[in-house]
Design an enzyme around this catalytic site. Sequence first.
Site, PDB file in Angstrom:
ATOM      1  N   LYS A 286      17.776 -21.879 -22.090  1.00 52.60           N
ATOM      2  CA  LYS A 286      18.425 -20.666 -21.570  1.00 52.60           C
ATOM      3  C   LYS A 286      17.965 -20.382 -20.133  1.00 52.60           C
ATOM      4  O   LYS A 286      18.781 -20.152 -19.235  1.00 52.60           O
ATOM      5  CB  LYS A 286      18.087 -19.464 -22.450  1.00 52.60           C
ATOM      6  CG  LYS A 286      18.727 -19.440 -23.825  1.00 52.60           C
ATOM      7  CD  LYS A 286      18.328 -18.177 -24.584  1.00 52.60           C
ATOM      8  CE  LYS A 286      18.906 -18.114 -25.974  1.00 52.60           C
ATOM      9  NZ  LYS A 286      18.521 -16.891 -26.719  1.00 52.60           N
TER      10      LYS A 286
ATOM     11  N   ALA B  77      14.405 -15.643 -23.835  1.00 49.70           N
ATOM     12  CA  ALA B  77      13.775 -15.820 -25.152  1.00 49.70           C
ATOM     13  C   ALA B  77      14.803 -16.204 -26.194  1.00 49.70           C
ATOM     14  O   ALA B  77      16.022 -16.087 -25.952  1.00 49.70           O
ATOM     15  CB  ALA B  77      13.086 -14.517 -25.571  1.00 49.70           C
ATOM     16  N   ASP B  78      14.299 -16.650 -27.332  1.00 48.10           N
ATOM     17  CA  ASP B  78      15.170 -16.873 -28.490  1.00 48.10           C
ATOM     18  C   ASP B  78      14.397 -16.466 -29.732  1.00 48.10           C
ATOM     19  O   ASP B  78      13.201 -16.759 -29.836  1.00 48.10           O
ATOM     20  CB  ASP B  78      15.627 -18.329 -28.588  1.00 48.10           C
ATOM     21  CG  ASP B  78      16.823 -18.445 -29.538  1.00 48.10           C
ATOM     22  OD1 ASP B  78      17.881 -17.864 -29.207  1.00 48.10           O
ATOM     23  OD2 ASP B  78      16.687 -19.052 -30.606  1.00 48.10           O
ATOM     24  N   THR B  79      15.081 -15.755 -30.605  1.00 48.89           N
ATOM     25  CA  THR B  79      14.423 -15.218 -31.808  1.00 48.89           C
ATOM     26  C   THR B  79      15.121 -15.747 -33.058  1.00 48.89           C
ATOM     27  O   THR B  79      16.344 -15.752 -33.133  1.00 48.89           O
ATOM     28  CB  THR B  79      14.488 -13.678 -31.801  1.00 48.89           C
ATOM     29  OG1 THR B  79      13.827 -13.190 -30.631  1.00 48.89           O
ATOM     30  CG2 THR B  79      13.834 -13.091 -33.045  1.00 48.89           C
TER      31      THR B  79
ATOM     32  N   ALA C  70      10.473 -17.354 -29.125  1.00 54.14           N
ATOM     33  CA  ALA C  70       9.962 -18.188 -28.033  1.00 54.14           C
ATOM     34  C   ALA C  70      10.307 -17.467 -26.735  1.00 54.14           C
ATOM     35  O   ALA C  70      11.462 -17.091 -26.521  1.00 54.14           O
ATOM     36  CB  ALA C  70      10.605 -19.570 -28.062  1.00 54.14           C
TER      37      ALA C  70
END
EC number: 3.6.1.9
Length: 186
Positions: free
Chosen positions: A50, A66-68, A103
Site C-alpha cells: 500500500k 496499514a492493513d488489519t 501491520a
Amino acid sequence: MNLILASKSPRRKEILSKLGYTFCVIPALKDEVFKGQDIDAALKNVALSKVKEVFEKHNNDCIIGADTIVVYDGQILQKPASKTEAFKTLKMLSGKVHEVKTAVALCSPNHEVVDVVTTKVYFKELSDDRINDYVNKGTCMDKAGSYGIQEVDFVERIEGSYSNVVGFPKYKVQEFLDKEKDHLGL
Ligand SMILES: Cc1cn([C@H]2C[C@H](O)[C@@H](COP(=O)(O)OP(=O)(O)OP(=O)(O)O)O2)c(=O)[nH]c1=O
C-alpha cells in the site's frame, strides 16, 4: 517532506489526526493480496504494498499505511463479502478468543519499515438476535472480522493495544514517525 496517509480508513485518519500530525490522505488502490504461509509476513507485504504504491508517485514524501486482519483458528478474516458472511463470522467468534493483527508500514526517501502488532480479543457469548441487530446496521461491512470494537459491546476483554484493533496502533505509528520527525520539520 510531507506526510501522506495511504488509507481510506476514517479510523486511521482520526487516530493520526489525534496524534497531532498534519497530513494528506491518498489511499492505495491496488487489491490486497495475501500470499505465503506465514500470516505476519503476508500481512507485512500487504501493508508495504500500500505505502509503496503511493510512494511511487510521491517519492519525496513520507508515506504511512496499514492493513488489519482478524485471525481465528488459523483463518484470516478480512471484510465480509455479505451480511450473511458477517453473521457467520460473528457467530464463529462468539464466546471465543481471536487475534487482531495490524501491520504498520512507512516508506520515505530515508527508509522503509514495517512491523506487525497483535492484540488478543475475548468475545462474550453473543445471541443470534444480538448479532443480527448489529449486522443489519451494515457498519460491519468495511471492517476486518465483520466488527468494529469501537461500535460494539461484544468484547469481554483484550490483551494488548486497543488502537491496534481499531486499525492503527498508536505507539507503533508514533515510533515510526519519531524517526522521521526531523525530515517532517517537527
Ligand atoms: C477489527 C476492526 C477492524 N476495523 C477496521 C480497520 C480498517 O479500516 C478495516 C480493515 O481493513 P483494511 O484493509 O486494513 O483497511 P481499509 O480497507 O479500511 O483502508 P485501507 O486499505 O485504504 O487502509 O477494519 C475497525 O474499524 N475496528 C475493528 O475493531
